[in-house]
Design a protein around this motif. Structure first.
Motif, mmCIF file in Angstrom:
data_model
loop_
_atom_site.group_PDB
_atom_site.id
_atom_site.type_symbol
_atom_site.label_atom_id
_atom_site.label_comp_id
_atom_site.label_asym_id
_atom_site.label_seq_id
_atom_site.Cartn_x
_atom_site.Cartn_y
_atom_site.Cartn_z
ATOM 1 N N THR A 191 3.498 6.491 -5.792
ATOM 2 C CA THR A 191 3.473 6.664 -7.242
ATOM 3 C C THR A 191 2.120 7.134 -7.773
ATOM 4 O O THR A 191 2.028 7.526 -8.934
ATOM 5 C CB THR A 191 3.849 5.357 -7.956
ATOM 6 O OG1 THR A 191 2.918 4.335 -7.585
ATOM 7 C CG2 THR A 191 5.249 4.909 -7.545
ATOM 8 N N GLN A 192 1.056 7.069 -6.961
ATOM 9 C CA GLN A 192 -0.256 7.514 -7.408
ATOM 10 C C GLN A 192 -1.027 8.071 -6.213
ATOM 11 O O GLN A 192 -0.751 7.704 -5.067
ATOM 12 C CB GLN A 192 -1.040 6.367 -8.055
ATOM 13 C CG GLN A 192 -1.267 5.174 -7.141
ATOM 14 C CD GLN A 192 -1.832 3.980 -7.885
ATOM 15 O OE1 GLN A 192 -1.363 3.625 -8.967
ATOM 16 N NE2 GLN A 192 -2.833 3.351 -7.318
ATOM 17 N N ASP A 193 -1.967 8.969 -6.488
ATOM 18 C CA ASP A 193 -2.723 9.610 -5.416
ATOM 19 C C ASP A 193 -3.540 8.571 -4.659
ATOM 20 O O ASP A 193 -4.458 7.956 -5.224
ATOM 21 C CB ASP A 193 -3.637 10.688 -6.004
ATOM 22 C CG ASP A 193 -2.853 11.870 -6.551
ATOM 23 O OD1 ASP A 193 -1.694 12.039 -6.137
ATOM 24 O OD2 ASP A 193 -3.391 12.615 -7.387
ATOM 25 N N LEU A 239 0.826 -1.206 0.000
ATOM 26 C CA LEU A 239 0.000 0.000 0.000
ATOM 27 C C LEU A 239 0.857 1.250 0.000
ATOM 28 O O LEU A 239 0.603 2.197 -0.755
ATOM 29 C CB LEU A 239 -0.918 -0.005 1.221
ATOM 30 C CG LEU A 239 -1.998 -1.089 1.278
ATOM 31 C CD1 LEU A 239 -2.848 -0.906 2.531
ATOM 32 C CD2 LEU A 239 -2.865 -1.057 0.044
ATOM 33 N N PHE A 240 1.870 1.298 0.853
ATOM 34 C CA PHE A 240 2.706 2.493 0.946
ATOM 35 C C PHE A 240 3.551 2.672 -0.319
ATOM 36 O O PHE A 240 3.788 3.802 -0.754
ATOM 37 C CB PHE A 240 3.599 2.412 2.185
ATOM 38 C CG PHE A 240 2.927 2.895 3.431
ATOM 39 C CD1 PHE A 240 3.378 4.023 4.103
ATOM 40 C CD2 PHE A 240 1.831 2.234 3.952
ATOM 41 C CE1 PHE A 240 2.752 4.485 5.250
ATOM 42 C CE2 PHE A 240 1.192 2.671 5.107
ATOM 43 C CZ PHE A 240 1.654 3.792 5.756
ATOM 44 N N ALA A 241 4.004 1.568 -0.903
ATOM 45 C CA ALA A 241 4.768 1.668 -2.146
ATOM 46 C C ALA A 241 3.909 2.254 -3.259
ATOM 47 O O ALA A 241 4.359 3.102 -4.032
ATOM 48 C CB ALA A 241 5.302 0.296 -2.547
ATOM 49 N N VAL A 246 -1.783 9.562 3.493
ATOM 50 C CA VAL A 246 -2.076 10.069 2.150
ATOM 51 C C VAL A 246 -0.780 10.269 1.367
ATOM 52 O O VAL A 246 0.298 10.440 1.945
ATOM 53 C CB VAL A 246 -2.846 11.408 2.196
ATOM 54 C CG1 VAL A 246 -4.181 11.232 2.885
ATOM 55 C CG2 VAL A 246 -2.027 12.493 2.883
ATOM 56 N N SER A 247 -0.905 10.240 0.061
ATOM 57 C CA SER A 247 0.220 10.573 -0.807
ATOM 58 C C SER A 247 0.606 12.037 -0.607
ATOM 59 O O SER A 247 -0.228 12.873 -0.268
ATOM 60 C CB SER A 247 -0.139 10.334 -2.271
ATOM 61 O OG SER A 247 -0.545 9.003 -2.488
ATOM 62 N N GLN A 248 1.872 12.321 -0.846
ATOM 63 C CA GLN A 248 2.375 13.681 -0.666
ATOM 64 C C GLN A 248 1.570 14.692 -1.472
ATOM 65 O O GLN A 248 1.309 15.812 -1.012
ATOM 66 C CB GLN A 248 3.852 13.731 -1.067
ATOM 67 C CG GLN A 248 4.482 15.121 -0.980
ATOM 68 C CD GLN A 248 4.615 15.605 0.454
ATOM 69 O OE1 GLN A 248 5.052 14.846 1.305
ATOM 70 N NE2 GLN A 248 4.244 16.835 0.717
ATOM 71 N N PRO A 301 9.024 8.211 2.138
ATOM 72 C CA PRO A 301 8.818 9.625 2.509
ATOM 73 C C PRO A 301 7.727 10.315 1.706
ATOM 74 O O PRO A 301 7.284 11.397 2.075
ATOM 75 C CB PRO A 301 10.183 10.259 2.245
ATOM 76 C CG PRO A 301 10.848 9.356 1.247
ATOM 77 C CD PRO A 301 10.367 7.971 1.567
ATOM 78 N N GLY A 302 7.281 9.697 0.616
ATOM 79 C CA GLY A 302 6.206 10.277 -0.173
ATOM 80 C C GLY A 302 4.823 10.002 0.381
ATOM 81 O O GLY A 302 3.825 10.377 -0.231
ATOM 82 N N VAL A 303 4.748 9.333 1.539
ATOM 83 C CA VAL A 303 3.479 9.053 2.205
ATOM 84 C C VAL A 303 3.476 9.757 3.554
ATOM 85 O O VAL A 303 4.456 9.672 4.300
ATOM 86 C CB VAL A 303 3.261 7.538 2.394
ATOM 87 C CG1 VAL A 303 1.905 7.264 3.024
ATOM 88 C CG2 VAL A 303 3.386 6.807 1.059
ATOM 89 N N LYS A 304 2.393 10.457 3.873
ATOM 90 C CA LYS A 304 2.330 11.262 5.092
ATOM 91 C C LYS A 304 1.132 10.860 5.950
ATOM 92 O O LYS A 304 0.078 10.470 5.431
ATOM 93 C CB LYS A 304 2.212 12.752 4.746
ATOM 94 C CG LYS A 304 3.335 13.284 3.861
ATOM 95 C CD LYS A 304 4.700 13.167 4.545
ATOM 96 C CE LYS A 304 5.808 13.704 3.654
ATOM 97 N NZ LYS A 304 7.145 13.554 4.285
ATOM 98 N N LEU A 305 1.307 10.968 7.275
ATOM 99 C CA LEU A 305 0.204 10.765 8.207
ATOM 100 C C LEU A 305 -0.609 12.047 8.284
ATOM 101 O O LEU A 305 -0.063 13.128 8.532
ATOM 102 C CB LEU A 305 0.739 10.396 9.590
ATOM 103 C CG LEU A 305 -0.311 10.269 10.701
ATOM 104 C CD1 LEU A 305 -1.237 9.086 10.438
ATOM 105 C CD2 LEU A 305 0.369 10.114 12.065
#
Length: 311
Positions: free
Chosen positions: A150-152, A144-146, A211-213, A187-191
């Motif tokens: 790469t996508q919203d 999921l995080f990977a 969520v995605s960055q 790092p492209g995924v944020k809480l």
């Protein structure tokens, strides 16, 4: 589902080493132009080797199961080719079928339950994964995080996680450690949560939203003002690209050949006979005016060619 096919000669995915057309081999340990066996021999002899993945350039060998490039490919493959498991645990691949609605293939997160949908807007495809991890189960959210890098993507649900980064009142558990390491690795995924606000009456931050960055900017997270039980409902809002106004409907009448004298006559007769109601009756006034305009047009001008063909 069979494992990803990776060439042991050039380390790329999608073909076997017997069919490799690369000019030179790539080491699966250090990424240099030599056979992997050279570094393996050094490793067995306790000689120093440098780990560098030829796929994602991180400090691990090419067959590492947590390689971000491998995880992205696994995620894409699972959504392209759904599979079912029989009682014996073997995989039965089925041809991909187009499902009605926004559902997509749910991602295997070990013991956690997932529900996944995909929403397509004008220029944005938004993937939403809802998670529930029972307290005694194991979560593996690597895929999921990977994908979220790469996508919203929105990953939200009850994770039953405890960790200092969540300001949890309970002792750290394995899920909390897992999510903490994923945020460092991706790092492209944020809480999205405000960790100062608990989501459970006992003070835990169990309901989390990642969520995605791209979605983080302009987004908000808060508790729902009404929905509550032993858990507090949460609300996440996202500022996406504004959709353009819908195009105006095609013109029904052709004013170039209108009999404007007849049109004016119809409208004047209606206006003289119409009795205007109170201001609160404005909807009926507009409806009556719209109907009369269409009647006047129908009697005084021809339809556009496209509307003649439809009727």
């Amino acid at each position: 589902m069979p494992p990803l096919l990776r060439c042991h000669r050039c380390q790329r995915y999608g073909h076997h080493q017997n069919n490799c057309k690369a000019t030179y081999p790539i080491c699966g340990i250090c990424s240099k132009r030599h056979d992997t066996a050279i570094c393996l021999t050094k490793y067995k002899a306790d000689e120093p080797t440098t780990a560098k993945c030829p796929q994602c350039r991180q400090s691990h060998h090419s067959w590492n199961k947590r390689c971000t490039e491998r995880l992205k490919r696994e995620y894409a493959r699972r959504n392209q080719t759904p599979s079912n498991s029989n009682a014996a645990g073997s995989q039965i691949n089925k041809p991909a079928q187009q499902q009605p609605g926004p559902r997509i293939a749910d991602i295997n997160c070990h013991d956690a339950n997932t529900l996944s949908i995909q929403i397509t807007l004008l220029n944005t495809t938004l993937t939403i994964h809802n998670i529930y991890r029972p307290p005694a189960s194991v979560l593996d959210a690597n895929l999921l995080f990977a994908a979220a890098e790469t996508q919203d993507t929105i990953i939200s649900g009850d994770f039953n996680a405890h960790h200092p980064f969540l300001k949890s009142p309970s002792l750290t558990n394995s899920t909390g450690d897992h999510l903490h390491s994923l945020l460092e690795e991706f790092p492209g995924v944020k809480l999205l949560n405000n960790v100062d606000i608990p989501t459970h009456i006992a003070g835990g931050r169990l309901d989390l939203t990642f969520v995605s960055q791209n979605l983080r900017h302009g987004s908000t997270w808060d508790l729902h003002p009404i929905l509550t039980s032993d858990y507090y409902g949460t609300v996440s809002s996202f500022r996406l690209e504004k959709l353009p106004d819908p195009p105006p409907p095609p013109r029904r009448w052709n004013p170039d050949f209108a009999n404007w004298e007849l049109f004016e006559q119809h409208m004047t007769t209606w206006a003289e006979r119409y009795s205007v109601g109170p201001p609160e009756d404005s909807d009926n006034i507009l409806l009556s005016l719209n109907n009369q305009l269409n009647e006047a047009a129908a009697s005084s001008m021809p339809k556009k060619k496209s509307f003649v063909e439809r009727s």
